[in-house]
Design a protein around this motif. Structure first.
Motif, PDB file in Angstrom:
ATOM      1  N   ASN A   1       6.128  -2.793   5.206  1.00 37.75           N
ATOM      2  CA  ASN A   1       4.844  -3.312   5.678  1.00 37.75           C
ATOM      3  C   ASN A   1       4.772  -3.342   7.198  1.00 37.75           C
ATOM      4  O   ASN A   1       4.379  -4.338   7.804  1.00 37.75           O
TER       5      ASN A   1
ATOM      6  N   TRP B   1       1.598   0.322   7.340  1.00 37.19           N
ATOM      7  CA  TRP B   1       2.273   0.593   6.063  1.00 37.19           C
ATOM      8  C   TRP B   1       3.112   1.864   6.150  1.00 37.19           C
ATOM      9  O   TRP B   1       2.716   2.834   6.801  1.00 37.19           O
TER      10      TRP B   1
ATOM     11  N   ASP C   1      -5.711  -5.756   6.731  1.00 40.34           N
ATOM     12  CA  ASP C   1      -5.641  -4.604   5.841  1.00 40.34           C
ATOM     13  C   ASP C   1      -7.012  -3.933   5.825  1.00 40.34           C
ATOM     14  O   ASP C   1      -8.009  -4.508   6.270  1.00 40.34           O
TER      15      ASP C   1
ATOM     16  N   ARG D   1       1.451  -7.865   3.565  1.00 35.01           N
ATOM     17  CA  ARG D   1       0.447  -7.736   4.610  1.00 35.01           C
ATOM     18  C   ARG D   1       0.942  -6.715   5.621  1.00 35.01           C
ATOM     19  O   ARG D   1       2.137  -6.696   5.958  1.00 35.01           O
ATOM     20  N   PRO D   2       0.072  -5.848   6.135  1.00 33.88           N
ATOM     21  CA  PRO D   2       0.519  -4.864   7.128  1.00 33.88           C
ATOM     22  C   PRO D   2       0.802  -5.514   8.481  1.00 33.88           C
ATOM     23  O   PRO D   2       0.245  -6.570   8.813  1.00 33.88           O
TER      24      PRO D   2
ATOM     25  N   TYR E   1      -2.109   0.547  -4.452  1.00 28.87           N
ATOM     26  CA  TYR E   1      -1.146  -0.520  -4.192  1.00 28.87           C
ATOM     27  C   TYR E   1      -0.206  -0.594  -5.398  1.00 28.87           C
ATOM     28  O   TYR E   1      -0.644  -0.469  -6.544  1.00 28.87           O
TER      29      TYR E   1
ATOM     30  N   SER F   1       0.850  -1.188   0.000  1.00 27.11           N
ATOM     31  CA  SER F   1       0.000   0.000   0.000  1.00 27.11           C
ATOM     32  C   SER F   1       0.890   1.244   0.000  1.00 27.11           C
ATOM     33  O   SER F   1       1.756   1.394   0.853  1.00 27.11           O
TER      34      SER F   1
END
Length: 367
Positions: free
Chosen positions: A345, A326, A239, A228-229, A251, A59
């Motif tokens: 991330n 992010w 997310d 993935r955060p 993204y 992101s």
């Protein structure tokens, strides 16, 4: 220079990532107007263990604002939008609430892009991925679900204002820099009402396609590589869907962020624009539109969808981004063809990218 710098990163970043609980990071170094190094560290998802690659989508958060500015400028070039006309002239579905104190005709695309329109800050927090009923118009009108515990903790830790209220003008337009996600919501609605298509579809056609940003999009798609955060402890978290794509919804992979960064450079024989915009339009975005903020003795100025800075007599153009889980940054010297991009991330990654970008920029500005 970039080769030496890249080796330094390979040696130093893994330990820093471990210290700061950052599972994954991707870096692009740009020299001679093109990416010369793409270096990937760690995992896209600490739970699954997938490695970060040049194709992993992160992101971009507020780096999306720079991309949104490019989309707006394509409409300027087409004669469909005037930067100095009231943004309300382009809206069919939304009207700013009347103001007793401020002239709403001064809320223009130029001022929205430079954060000088006086519009509500509005974080436009994301909604959970299964809350598909919410739209940007809901966010503009303050019709958002209650924040969950994770979001509440994020707001409290960073001392961020809640963003549940209807969007209004809260400061005198044209009289100061007030960073506003809501302003980019107004721009997004304008783009959609002018073009008759979704903002995501228009950006894909007008910006992503000509720049060759094949991974860039505004949603997570099954079967494709996404990071993935993670929270400040490095633990995987969910997310969110960002209701304002222009403010923070893109993204993209590190390779595509580097393509975007290079498109803003004065490439010999081609100039700025990358086939999406004319050099003159890029110059407009990179020009001084007033004071933004100061850090120590450095004065940051507002471009259109970009932040600009004089470093040793060289123009630096950049934007960073961040929200729950992010962090992102790109920073370029358009005239000399150097730059750096970083995608991460994890919530705790500010302390990772800031010293790296500072060192890179310092080297470039000192020759």
């Amino acid at each position: 220079m970039s080769d030496t710098f890249a080796e330094e990163l390979r040696q130093s970043l893994p330990a820093e990532m471990e210290r700061l609980n950052v599972p994954g990071c991707a870096v692009a170094l740009i020299r001679d107007f093109a990416p010369t190094e793409i270096i990937c560290f760690g995992t896209a998802d600490r739970a699954g263990g997938e490695a970060v690659t040049a194709d992993t989508r992160f992101s971009l958060q507020s780096v999306s604002k720079s991309i949104a500015a490019w989309a707006v400028m394509t409409l300027v070039e087409q004669g469909r939008l005037d930067l100095d006309r009231p943004i309300g002239d382009y809206h069919r579905r939304w009207t700013l609430p009347p103001s007793e104190h401020f002239d709403l005709s001064l809320v223009t695309p130029r001022r929205l892009l430079s954060h000088h329109a006086g519009v509500t800050v509005a974080g436009f927090r994301g909604v959970e991925l299964d809350q598909t009923q919410y739209t940007l118009l809901d966010a503009m009108q303050g019709r958002l679900p209650q924040p969950n515990a994770e979001q509440t903790a994020h707001y409290e830790y960073w001392d961020l204002p809640r963003d549940d209220d209807i969007i209004t003008v809260t400061h005198p337009p044209g009289q100061g820099w007030n960073y506003s996600n809501a302003g980019f919501g107004l721009l997004e609605l304008g783009v959609e009402d002018i073009t008759g298509t979704s903002f995501a579809d228009y950006v894909a056609q007008a910006v992503f396609a000509p720049l060759g940003m094949d991974s860039a999009c505004f949603a997570r798609h099954e079967g494709l590589p996404y990071a993935r955060p993670h929270n400040r402890q490095g633990q995987p978290i969910q997310d969110y869907r960002w209701l304002c794509g222009a403010a923070g919804g893109v993204y993209a992979s590190i390779a595509d962020l580097a393509r975007f960064a290079c498109a803003g450079m004065a490439i010999p024989g081609r100039g700025k624009g990358g086939g999406a915009l004319s050099p003159a339009s890029v110059e407009t975005m990179h020009s001084d539109h007033g004071h933004a903020f100061d850090i120590d003795d450095r004065q940051f100025r507002a471009g259109l969808g970009h932040v600009i800075l004089d470093l040793g007599g060289l123009l630096n153009v950049h934007h960073s981004g961040g929200s729950i889980g992010w962090r992102s940054i790109y920073s370029i010297f358009p005239e000399t063809g150097t730059g750096i991009c970083m995608l991460m991330n994890a919530e705790g990654a500010n302390e990772l990218w800031q010293p790296v970008v500072f060192r890179w920029n310092q080297q470039q500005s000192q020759g």
